[in-house]
Write a protein that holds these residues in place. Structure first.
Motif, short mmCIF file in Angstrom:
data_model
loop_
_atom_site.label_atom_id
_atom_site.label_comp_id
_atom_site.label_asym_id
_atom_site.label_seq_id
_atom_site.Cartn_x
_atom_site.Cartn_y
_atom_site.Cartn_z
N HIS A 1 0.84 -1.20 0.00
CA HIS A 1 0.00 0.00 0.00
C HIS A 1 0.88 1.26 0.00
CE1 HIS A 1 -3.42 2.56 0.80
NE2 HIS A 1 -2.82 3.05 1.86
N ARG A 2 1.90 1.27 0.84
CA ARG A 2 2.82 2.41 0.91
C ARG A 2 3.51 2.62 -0.43
NH1 ARG A 2 5.53 0.78 4.99
NH2 ARG A 2 7.10 -0.27 3.76
N ASP A 3 3.98 1.52 -1.06
CA ASP A 3 4.63 1.63 -2.37
C ASP A 3 3.68 2.21 -3.42
OD1 ASP A 3 6.87 0.51 -1.22
OD2 ASP A 3 6.55 -1.49 -2.07
N ASN A 4 2.44 1.76 -3.41
CA ASN A 4 1.47 2.25 -4.38
C ASN A 4 1.10 3.71 -4.13
OD1 ASN A 4 1.07 0.10 -6.21
ND2 ASN A 4 0.01 -1.02 -4.61
N LEU A 5 1.02 4.13 -2.87
CA LEU A 5 0.79 5.54 -2.58
C LEU A 5 1.93 6.40 -3.11
CD1 LEU A 5 -0.67 5.62 1.06
CD2 LEU A 5 -1.85 6.10 -1.08
N ASN A 6 3.16 5.92 -2.94
CA ASN A 6 4.32 6.65 -3.47
C ASN A 6 4.25 6.74 -4.99
OD1 ASN A 6 5.34 7.09 -0.91
ND2 ASN A 6 6.65 5.29 -0.96
N ARG A 7 3.84 5.65 -5.63
CA ARG A 7 3.74 5.62 -7.08
C ARG A 7 2.66 6.59 -7.56
NH1 ARG A 7 0.94 2.91 -11.11
NH2 ARG A 7 -0.36 1.83 -9.59
N VAL A 8 1.51 6.61 -6.91
CA VAL A 8 0.42 7.53 -7.27
C VAL A 8 0.88 8.97 -7.09
CG1 VAL A 8 -1.85 8.36 -6.54
CG2 VAL A 8 -1.47 5.92 -6.87
N ASN A 9 1.55 9.27 -5.98
CA ASN A 9 2.04 10.64 -5.76
C ASN A 9 3.04 11.06 -6.84
OD1 ASN A 9 0.49 11.07 -3.49
ND2 ASN A 9 2.06 10.30 -2.09
N ALA A 10 3.92 10.15 -7.24
CA ALA A 10 4.90 10.46 -8.29
C ALA A 10 4.18 10.73 -9.61
CB ALA A 10 5.89 9.32 -8.44
#
Length: 84
Positions: A57-66
Motif C-alpha cells: 500500500h505504501r509503495d502504491n501511494l508513493n507511485r500515485v504521488n509520483a
C-alpha cells in the motif's frame, strides 16, 4: 497462634474435583496449550501478511504521488489555454 493450625475457608462454590488439578485437568490444560500455540502461529502469519500488504500500500501511494506530480504541469498548461 504459634503452633496452631488454622482452618482454611473454602468458598461455597469450591469443587472437590479441583483439589488436585494436576490429575484431572492435565488433558484439558494440554489441549488448551496446544490450541494457544496453534493460534499464536496463525496470528504470526496474519501479522506477516499485514506487514506485506501495508508495504505494498505504501509503495502504491508513493507511485500515485509520483504520477500526480508528473501530470500536474501538464494540467496547468491546459488550464492556461484560452477556451475555444
Amino acid at each position: 497462634m504459634d503452633g496452631q493450625l488454622l482452618q482454611a475457608c473454602l468458598p461455597s462454590h469450591f469443587l472437590p474435583e479441583l483439589a488436585s488439578p494436576g490429575e484431572n485437568l492435565s488433558p484439558e490444560v494440554d489441549e488448551l496449550r496446544a490450541e494457544f500455540h496453534r493460534l499464536q502461529a496463525e496470528n504470526r502469519g496474519f501479522r506477516q501478511q499485514t506487514a506485506h500488504w501495508k508495504s505494498r500500500h505504501r509503495d502504491n501511494l508513493n507511485r500515485v504521488n509520483a504520477l500526480e506530480r508528473k501530470v500536474e504541469p501538464t494540467l496547468m498548461v491546459f488550464r492556461a489555454l484560452p477556451a475555444a
